[in-house]
Scaffold this motif. Structure first.
Motif, PDB file in Angstrom:
ATOM      1  N   GLY A   1      39.810 -56.616  19.121  1.00  0.00           N
ATOM      2  CA  GLY A   1      39.682 -57.694  19.329  1.00  0.00           C
ATOM      3  C   GLY A   1      39.501 -58.620  20.430  1.00  0.00           C
ATOM      4  N   ASP A   2      40.186 -58.202  21.593  1.00  0.00           N
ATOM      5  CA  ASP A   2      40.409 -58.488  22.860  1.00  0.00           C
ATOM      6  C   ASP A   2      39.410 -57.776  23.484  1.00  0.00           C
ATOM      7  N   ALA A   3      37.930 -56.496  24.015  1.00  0.00           N
ATOM      8  CA  ALA A   3      37.658 -56.114  24.668  1.00  0.00           C
ATOM      9  C   ALA A   3      36.864 -56.537  25.571  1.00  0.00           C
ATOM     10  N   ARG A   4      36.434 -58.000  24.959  1.00  0.00           N
ATOM     11  CA  ARG A   4      35.479 -58.197  25.446  1.00  0.00           C
ATOM     12  C   ARG A   4      36.103 -59.440  26.373  1.00  0.00           C
ATOM     13  N   ALA A   5      37.103 -59.807  26.212  1.00  0.00           N
ATOM     14  CA  ALA A   5      38.247 -60.579  27.183  1.00  0.00           C
ATOM     15  C   ALA A   5      38.584 -59.772  28.459  1.00  0.00           C
ATOM     16  N   ALA A   6      39.034 -58.439  28.212  1.00  0.00           N
ATOM     17  CA  ALA A   6      39.360 -57.331  28.708  1.00  0.00           C
ATOM     18  C   ALA A   6      37.998 -56.933  30.285  1.00  0.00           C
ATOM     19  N   LEU A   7      36.973 -56.891  29.196  1.00  0.00           N
ATOM     20  CA  LEU A   7      36.009 -56.338  30.306  1.00  0.00           C
ATOM     21  C   LEU A   7      35.503 -57.606  31.182  1.00  0.00           C
ATOM     22  N   ASP A   8      35.696 -58.667  30.858  1.00  0.00           N
ATOM     23  CA  ASP A   8      35.034 -59.974  31.494  1.00  0.00           C
ATOM     24  C   ASP A   8      36.151 -59.763  32.805  1.00  0.00           C
ATOM     25  N   TYR A   9      37.431 -59.450  32.247  1.00  0.00           N
ATOM     26  CA  TYR A   9      39.063 -60.021  33.538  1.00  0.00           C
ATOM     27  C   TYR A   9      38.475 -58.930  34.596  1.00  0.00           C
ATOM     28  N   TYR A  10      37.937 -57.219  33.556  1.00  0.00           N
ATOM     29  CA  TYR A  10      38.420 -56.546  34.404  1.00  0.00           C
ATOM     30  C   TYR A  10      37.405 -56.307  35.815  1.00  0.00           C
TER      31      TYR A  10
ATOM     32  N   TRP B   1      33.174 -58.485  17.851  1.00  0.00           N
ATOM     33  CA  TRP B   1      33.891 -57.844  18.685  1.00  0.00           C
ATOM     34  C   TRP B   1      32.851 -56.013  19.249  1.00  0.00           C
ATOM     35  N   VAL B   2      32.857 -55.668  19.870  1.00  0.00           N
ATOM     36  CA  VAL B   2      32.873 -54.790  20.988  1.00  0.00           C
ATOM     37  C   VAL B   2      32.618 -53.554  19.919  1.00  0.00           C
ATOM     38  N   VAL B   3      31.396 -53.031  19.777  1.00  0.00           N
ATOM     39  CA  VAL B   3      31.197 -51.982  19.690  1.00  0.00           C
ATOM     40  C   VAL B   3      31.144 -50.342  20.739  1.00  0.00           C
ATOM     41  N   TRP B   4      30.706 -51.185  22.039  1.00  0.00           N
ATOM     42  CA  TRP B   4      30.595 -50.390  23.099  1.00  0.00           C
ATOM     43  C   TRP B   4      30.638 -51.252  24.249  1.00  0.00           C
ATOM     44  N   GLY B   5      31.056 -51.196  25.186  1.00  0.00           N
ATOM     45  CA  GLY B   5      30.888 -51.924  26.435  1.00  0.00           C
ATOM     46  C   GLY B   5      31.491 -51.403  27.341  1.00  0.00           C
ATOM     47  N   GLU B   6      31.483 -51.845  28.770  1.00  0.00           N
ATOM     48  CA  GLU B   6      31.641 -50.788  30.000  1.00  0.00           C
ATOM     49  C   GLU B   6      31.709 -51.820  31.069  1.00  0.00           C
ATOM     50  N   VAL B   7      32.724 -51.923  31.960  1.00  0.00           N
ATOM     51  CA  VAL B   7      32.124 -52.051  33.501  1.00  0.00           C
ATOM     52  C   VAL B   7      31.988 -51.575  34.301  1.00  0.00           C
ATOM     53  N   ALA B   8      30.621 -51.734  35.265  1.00  0.00           N
ATOM     54  CA  ALA B   8      30.090 -50.323  36.245  1.00  0.00           C
ATOM     55  C   ALA B   8      30.047 -51.319  37.244  1.00  0.00           C
ATOM     56  N   GLY B   9      31.176 -51.087  38.476  1.00  0.00           N
ATOM     57  CA  GLY B   9      30.642 -51.127  39.725  1.00  0.00           C
ATOM     58  C   GLY B   9      29.815 -50.465  40.945  1.00  0.00           C
ATOM     59  N   ASP B  10      29.646 -50.888  41.805  1.00  0.00           N
ATOM     60  CA  ASP B  10      28.615 -50.720  42.598  1.00  0.00           C
ATOM     61  C   ASP B  10      30.057 -49.566  44.066  1.00  0.00           C
ATOM     62  N   ASN B  11      31.021 -50.316  43.256  1.00  0.00           N
ATOM     63  CA  ASN B  11      32.363 -49.576  44.277  1.00  0.00           C
ATOM     64  C   ASN B  11      32.662 -47.882  43.897  1.00  0.00           C
ATOM     65  N   GLY B  12      32.417 -47.901  42.815  1.00  0.00           N
ATOM     66  CA  GLY B  12      32.927 -46.551  41.938  1.00  0.00           C
ATOM     67  C   GLY B  12      33.701 -47.357  40.534  1.00  0.00           C
ATOM     68  N   PHE B  13      34.586 -48.406  40.462  1.00  0.00           N
ATOM     69  CA  PHE B  13      35.123 -48.959  39.170  1.00  0.00           C
ATOM     70  C   PHE B  13      33.870 -48.714  38.136  1.00  0.00           C
TER      71      PHE B  13
END
Length: 140
Positions: free
Chosen positions: A13-22, A49-61
C-alpha cells in the motif's frame, strides 16, 4: 551484451508514496501502473495500489516498486536487503543523505570510514535501509 540490476522494492500500500519520495530525493521520472489500470483489482480497496512502478533518472538512479496485494503473503522482514547508492563526489552523496535522512532512523551516521571518504546507513520511513558512500578504487 550487457546486464543491469535494479533494486525492486515490495510494499503493501505504500509503493506510490515511496516512489514519489525517492523521486524527490534522487530526481528522475516516476512511472506507475495501478491494479485498476491493469483491470486486475481483486480488492476494491487496493485498486489504486501499484502493480508496477519505477523511478528512473538521467543520473543513473533506478528503483522499481510494487504493492503486494493482500491475497498474497508479504512480510517486510528484518534487513532483507540494502539499497546501495555510490557516487564519486562527497557533495553529491552528502546532498542525497540530507534528503533521505528526513524522518529516517540513522544506523551509521554519514562520515569517513576505513574504505570510503564518506559512508553512512539509514532506514527510511518506508522501512528501506540505504547505504550511501563515495566510491574509491579498490586497491587490494
Amino acid at each position: 551484451m550487457s546486464v543491469t540490476t535494479t533494486t525492486h522494492l515490495n510494499f503493501r500500500g505504500d509503493a506510490r508514496a515511496a516512489l514519489d519520495y525517492y523521486r524527490s530525493v534522487f530526481g528522475g521520472r516516476v512511472a506507475a501502473v495501478t491494479y485498476k489500470d491493469m483491470g486486475n483489482a481483486q480488492n476494491e480497496n487496493e485498486a489504486d495500489w501499484v502493480v508496477w512502478g519505477e523511478v528512473a533518472g538521467d543520473n543513473g538512479f533506478h528503483v522499481m516498486a510494487y504493492d503486494v496485494p493482500s491475497h498474497l503473503p508479504w512480510d517486510q522482514g528484518s534487513n532483507p536487503f540494502f539499497v546501495s547508492v555510490r557516487g564519486d563526489a562527497t557533495d553529491e552523496i552528502s546532498a542525497l543523505w540530507q534528503k533521505l535522512a528526513e524522518d529516517s532512523t540513522v544506523v551509521q551516521p554519514l562520515g569517513p570510514s576505513q574504505w570510503a571518504p564518506l559512508y553512512g546507513m539509514l532506514t527510511d520511513r518506508f522501512g528501506v535501509t540505504w547505504v550511501l558512500d563515495v566510491a574509491v578504487p579498490y586497491n587490494g
